[in-house]
Every structure is written in C-alpha cells, then in structure tokens.
Design a protein around this motif. Structure first.
Motif, mmCIF file in Angstrom:
data_model
loop_
_atom_site.group_PDB
_atom_site.id
_atom_site.type_symbol
_atom_site.label_atom_id
_atom_site.label_comp_id
_atom_site.label_asym_id
_atom_site.label_seq_id
_atom_site.Cartn_x
_atom_site.Cartn_y
_atom_site.Cartn_z
ATOM 1 N N ALA A 68 0.858 -1.188 0.000
ATOM 2 C CA ALA A 68 0.000 0.000 0.000
ATOM 3 C C ALA A 68 0.892 1.234 0.000
ATOM 4 C CB ALA A 68 -0.903 -0.011 1.223
ATOM 5 N N ILE B 27 0.620 5.205 -0.369
ATOM 6 C CA ILE B 27 -0.387 6.264 -0.309
ATOM 7 C C ILE B 27 0.298 7.629 -0.325
ATOM 8 C CG2 ILE B 27 -2.268 7.266 1.064
ATOM 9 C CD1 ILE B 27 -2.772 4.448 2.181
ATOM 10 N N ILE C 31 -4.153 6.075 -3.179
ATOM 11 C CA ILE C 31 -3.361 4.844 -3.097
ATOM 12 C C ILE C 31 -2.973 4.365 -4.491
ATOM 13 C CG2 ILE C 31 -5.352 3.250 -3.160
ATOM 14 C CD1 ILE C 31 -3.835 1.687 -0.879
ATOM 15 N N LEU D 260 -3.424 -3.711 -5.742
ATOM 16 C CA LEU D 260 -2.198 -3.262 -5.092
ATOM 17 C C LEU D 260 -1.031 -4.041 -5.673
ATOM 18 C CD1 LEU D 260 -3.480 -3.361 -1.405
ATOM 19 C CD2 LEU D 260 -3.086 -1.302 -2.762
ATOM 20 N N TYR E 47 -2.916 6.594 -9.072
ATOM 21 C CA TYR E 47 -3.314 6.772 -7.683
ATOM 22 C C TYR E 47 -4.813 7.069 -7.622
ATOM 23 C CZ TYR E 47 1.574 6.966 -6.196
ATOM 24 O OH TYR E 47 2.890 6.658 -5.926
ATOM 25 N N ILE F 254 -8.341 -2.340 1.060
ATOM 26 C CA ILE F 254 -7.712 -1.062 0.721
ATOM 27 C C ILE F 254 -8.062 -0.009 1.776
ATOM 28 C CG2 ILE F 254 -7.738 0.832 -0.959
ATOM 29 C CD1 ILE F 254 -7.967 -1.317 -3.153
ATOM 30 N N CYS G 95 -5.838 -0.322 4.649
ATOM 31 C CA CYS G 95 -4.526 0.286 4.393
ATOM 32 C C CYS G 95 -4.559 1.791 4.646
ATOM 33 C CB CYS G 95 -4.089 -0.007 2.962
ATOM 34 S SG CYS G 95 -3.762 -1.767 2.617
ATOM 35 N N PHE G 96 -5.657 2.444 4.264
ATOM 36 C CA PHE G 96 -5.798 3.872 4.549
ATOM 37 C C PHE G 96 -5.840 4.112 6.060
ATOM 38 C CE2 PHE G 96 -7.068 4.506 0.120
ATOM 39 C CZ PHE G 96 -6.545 5.769 -0.143
ATOM 40 N N HIS H 56 -2.400 3.969 7.378
ATOM 41 C CA HIS H 56 -1.654 5.154 6.949
ATOM 42 C C HIS H 56 -1.985 6.363 7.823
ATOM 43 C CE1 HIS H 56 -0.106 8.341 4.367
ATOM 44 N NE2 HIS H 56 -1.310 8.855 4.282
#
Length: 205
Positions: free
Chosen positions: A75, A77, A82, A94, A169, A188, A191-192, A195
């Motif tokens: 991932a 970002i 992403i 990804l 992205y 996903i 993953c954010f 982050h």
C-alpha cells in the motif's frame, strides 16, 4: 451439496495425500496416497470444467507437507490516494504477488513493487495478515495467507511490463474495478486506516 463443500473436501484430501507421500515409507501406502490424490483431482474436474490432466498439474504439483501460500501486497499512499496497478485483464490491484521461496515477505513486497510498478520503496509498517478464504470472495484450491505492508515511495516510475499495463493513484471513494482475488475495497480501506493512524496494531486472522 455446494461446490464449496466439494472444494474443501478435495483440498483436505490432497493435503493428506501430499503429507502421506512425503513421509510414507511403505510401498503400498504410497500407492494408496497416490490414489487419494487422483481422487481429489477428479473431484474438481466437474465444478471447474477443466480436463483432469490440467487439474492434476495445477492442484497436485507440490511435494512435502502442505502449507498455505503467501501473497504480499504493498500500500503506497500519497496525498490521500493509493497506488494501484492495472493488470492485463483490465482490473486493478495493489502491487504484489506470490512470495518467492528465497525471499522474506518484506523483501518480496519490495521486489514486486519494483517489477509491477517500477518503483523503489521502503516498508514502513505491517498493515494486516489476512486469510484469503475469509476476506476475499474468490475460491482457490490453495489456502492463501495475504500480507499487506504500508510502503513509502523513494524513486522510480512506471514502465509497462508482462504483468501490468498501467498504474495510477486513486482516492478510497473513487476506486476502479478491482481484481477481487488480489484485494477488496475493504482491504484497501484498512490500508488507509493504517496510513492515517499515529500508532497501528496490525490486524490478523
């Protein structure tokens, strides 16, 4: 009887047969384990629609104790978007792939990003270790453990290759059609979360 039950039974029979072939000593036991393995492959012929030879080559091509396969995903970002790569079938994922036998999962995800996205990255944190059968809608004859890493881009740029045709992205609320065998919108989003979090505890199943 659902195809999912057939798949689970066939996978279990194949794993038992493979273990027996790896550790069995008696010649008659070896013959029985080979027969069980053939039966497991035959169980998948009708639901898959593939010839027996093809199923056998895909499903019964390993030796030793049966273990899950490892799939690593990166991932990356930037500005709350992403990085995804587009595969030959038009779907997006990804960057990542199967873990090579001579690579750690972290080294592997770095290698996959280089190959699929043309980027040099460093790993910042582990996001999650997930069971594909619980997290992704697609079925697989192999049990797969998916490992997601948050990575930071250092250098490089995308170049088309044999696996991917584009990269871009995307914001979380504007994702393109995803390859759901590789990643889901929920993964996903996770993953954010990793982050954006000051401190993150990796999720696992």
């Amino acid at each position: 009887m659902t195809e999912d039950k057939w798949l689970k039974w066939a996978i279990r029979l194949q794993a038992l047969a493979q273990t027996g072939l790896a550790y069995g000593k008696d010649v008659y036991d070896i013959e029985r384990f080979e027969e069980i393995r053939r039966i497991a492959a035959e169980m998948l012929v009708e639901p898959s629609g593939l010839p027996l030879e093809t199923v056998h080559d895909l499903f019964c091509n390993e030796s030793g104790y049966q273990t899950p396969k490892l799939d690593t995903r990166a991932a990356i970002i930037e500005q709350e978007k992403i990085l995804l790569v587009q595969e030959n079938d038009g779907l997006w994922s990804l960057p990542g792939g199967w873990c090579d036998v001579d690579q750690s999962t972290m080294d592997n995800v770095i290698k996959e990003v280089q190959e699929e996205a043309g980027l040099e990255v460093e790993v910042e944190r582990l996001v999650a270790i997930l069971d594909k059968s619980k997290s992704n809608p697609s079925r697989s004859v192999h049990h797969v453990t998916k490992i997601f890493y948050l990575c930071r881009r250092i250098d490089g740029q995308f170049q088309a290759n044999s696996e991917t045709v584009a990269s871009d992205y995307f914001a979380l609320d504007d994702l393109p059609p995803l390859s759901l065998t590789k990643n889901t919108a929920e993964q996903i989003a996770l993953c954010f979360e990793a982050h954006q979090a000051e401190h993150w505890e990796a999720r696992f199943e």
